[in-house]
Enzyme design. Structure first.
Site, PDB file in Angstrom:
ATOM      1  N   HIS A   1      -6.484  -6.130  -1.854  1.00 53.54           N
ATOM      2  CA  HIS A   1      -5.402  -5.188  -1.555  1.00 53.54           C
ATOM      3  C   HIS A   1      -4.407  -5.748  -0.552  1.00 53.54           C
ATOM      4  O   HIS A   1      -3.202  -5.608  -0.720  1.00 53.54           O
ATOM      5  CB  HIS A   1      -6.017  -3.894  -1.013  1.00 53.54           C
ATOM      6  CG  HIS A   1      -5.029  -2.795  -0.771  1.00 53.54           C
ATOM      7  ND1 HIS A   1      -4.330  -2.188  -1.792  1.00 53.54           N
ATOM      8  CD2 HIS A   1      -4.624  -2.182   0.379  1.00 53.54           C
ATOM      9  CE1 HIS A   1      -3.550  -1.254  -1.284  1.00 53.54           C
ATOM     10  NE2 HIS A   1      -3.694  -1.232   0.020  1.00 53.54           N
TER      11      HIS A   1
ATOM     12  N   ASP B   1      -8.141  -5.521  -6.163  1.00 51.02           N
ATOM     13  CA  ASP B   1      -7.807  -4.470  -5.202  1.00 51.02           C
ATOM     14  C   ASP B   1      -8.844  -3.351  -5.326  1.00 51.02           C
ATOM     15  O   ASP B   1      -8.982  -2.739  -6.381  1.00 51.02           O
ATOM     16  CB  ASP B   1      -6.407  -3.933  -5.511  1.00 51.02           C
ATOM     17  CG  ASP B   1      -5.904  -2.918  -4.507  1.00 51.02           C
ATOM     18  OD1 ASP B   1      -6.695  -2.433  -3.682  1.00 51.02           O
ATOM     19  OD2 ASP B   1      -4.699  -2.604  -4.557  1.00 51.02           O
TER      20      ASP B   1
ATOM     21  N   SER C   1       0.834  -1.194   0.000  1.00 49.53           N
ATOM     22  CA  SER C   1       0.000   0.000   0.000  1.00 49.53           C
ATOM     23  C   SER C   1       0.880   1.260   0.000  1.00 49.53           C
ATOM     24  O   SER C   1       1.745   1.409  -0.854  1.00 49.53           O
ATOM     25  CB  SER C   1      -0.966  -0.048   1.193  1.00 49.53           C
ATOM     26  OG  SER C   1      -2.006   0.894   1.061  1.00 49.53           O
TER      27      SER C   1
END
Length: 417
Positions: free
Chosen positions: A359, A328, A234
């Site tokens: 994700h 995601d 991320s």
């Protein structure tokens, strides 16, 4: 007498175990249930329905679950498909060195959809799932500006070095670092905001902080240089890509569902400033459960107006492994990976892309978290992912990540539990 066993009874959380039930009647219908309680007192559980074979056995590695939290042959299904009793909870081990997760396995006669105090299992056992192997040492790091925890394998070393970064929640998360240390890497789980005396919020990415952390790690007497690896997910993947671009000591980078541009916060480094692309938060959508789907708040990075915010990945001298979850819902990771690799040398990267994965691609043993509360967010956040596809992606990508780090940093000695 009915018996359920988990072999080995004590194991690292990213390793497979064997779940077997014996002593049943032939063709007996049973419910297998696994549950644990995390460090906040939240319970996670999974159950599956099986029919015993002619010998009165259920072997999760050979027999198909008929239904429940999963169906089909999933040897680790009771671990991989755990779900929280309360909405929006994510299973994260906080105290990696002090204790394991205790996973309770129970066998019930027939179809047991819910479990109450009056339901007596036919058999039960407990498995320990550790995030560090025997002898792994955890050293709190508070040197200069650097804050985090160093996870060191047992022995004199020297060990290949890795910096481990998480994302927009901030704080310090160590479970992946512990598992990597158990595979022979010296791993610095690095906090960069919302931890101890670090800034409470992320206003900018000061790359000199990450350079200080890299130099600190490489100076450790048990670390084998001259280069190191970085793993980031991320926002941490965005940082990792910037480190690979500007810091020559970073020779192997694992980018998990990140971006290839600065978003929300500028990057500064020795007089250089890369401006961020602003978030379009007015585009967020609310799900039927009230969670935020942020996938639309990112501007199209192909817009020429965004070019000044691109991380100049063409400067990367090391190797990068891109890990993409195609489901995601945080942002379009596949597009960002494609835009990055288009500007890189063909021999500088490898791209792994997983349909159905969300994700939060983590080591195997971490059940899919498709939506969860997030520190600093007024509502829970949607991460995406389909349980079975995500589980397969985690199993495959973890093996690839460890192998990638070993190839480019040198061999590491794995620990047996």
């Amino acid at each position: 007498m009915v018996e359920v066993t988990v072999m080995p009874q004590s194991s690292l959380a990213d390793r497979a175990v064997q779940v077997v039930v014996r002593g049943l009647s032939p063709s007996q219908l049973v419910t297998l249930r696994a549950w644990l309680t995390d460090e906040h007192g939240e319970r996670f559980q999974a159950r599956a329905f099986y029919r015993a074979d002619e010998a009165g056995e259920v072997d999760a590695a050979r027999h198909a679950a008929l239904g429940g939290n999963y169906a089909g042959v999933w040897p680790m299904g009771l671990f991989w498909f755990l779900q929280p009793d309360s909405l929006f909870r994510r299973l994260v081990k906080r105290d990696v060195a002090g204790s394991p997760f205790l996973v309770h396995l129970e066998v019930f006669d027939g179809l047991c959809l819910v479990t109450g105090p009056q339901d007596e299992p036919l058999a039960a056992c407990t498995a320990e799932r550790w995030y560090v192997g025997p002898g792994v040492q955890r050293v709190p790091i508070r040197e200069g500006r650097v804050r985090g925890a160093l996870l060191l394998p047992p022995g004199p070393g020297p060990f290949p070095a890795v910096i481990d970064l998480f994302g927009g929640a901030g704080g310090l998360i160590e479970f992946r670092a512990g598992l990597l240390a158990s595979r022979g890497f010296a791993v610095l789980a690095l906090a960069f905001f919302a931890y101890e005396d670090l800034p409470r919020t992320l206003s900018q990415l000061d790359l000199e902080y990450f350079e200080e952390a890299a130099n600190l790690l490489l100076q450790h007497p048990k670390v084998r240089g001259p280069g190191l690896g970085v793993v980031g997910v991320s926002k941490g993947a965005e940082v990792a890509l910037a480190m690979a671009t500007f810091l020559p000591q970073v020779v192997a980078t694992v980018w998990i569902n990140g971006t290839a541009f600065l978003h929300g916060n500028p990057l500064t480094y020795k007089g250089l400033r890369i401006p961020p692309i602003p978030y379009h938060t007015e585009r967020m959508l609310f799900t039927e459960l009230g969670a935020m789907d942020n996938s639309a708040i990112f501007a199209d990075p192909r817009d020429p107006a965004c070019s000044a915010s691109a991380i100049p990945v063409e400067k990367i001298q090391g190797k990068v492994l891109f890990v993409v979850g195609e489901d995601d819902r945080s942002f379009n990771s596949k597009l960002f990976a494609q835009l990055a690799t288009a500007r890189m040398r063909p021999d500088a990267y490898r791209l792994l892309s997983y349909p159905g994965a969300g994700h939060l691609i983590e080591p195997p043993g971490s059940p899919l978290c498709s939506v969860s509360s997030l520190r600093g967010s007024p509502r829970p956040v949607v991460w995406g992912g389909e349980p079975q596809a995500h589980a397969k992606a985690q199993e495959h990508s973890w093996q690839e990540i460890v192998q990638f780090l070993e190839v480019h940093l040198g061999p590491a000695a794995s620990i047996k539990l």
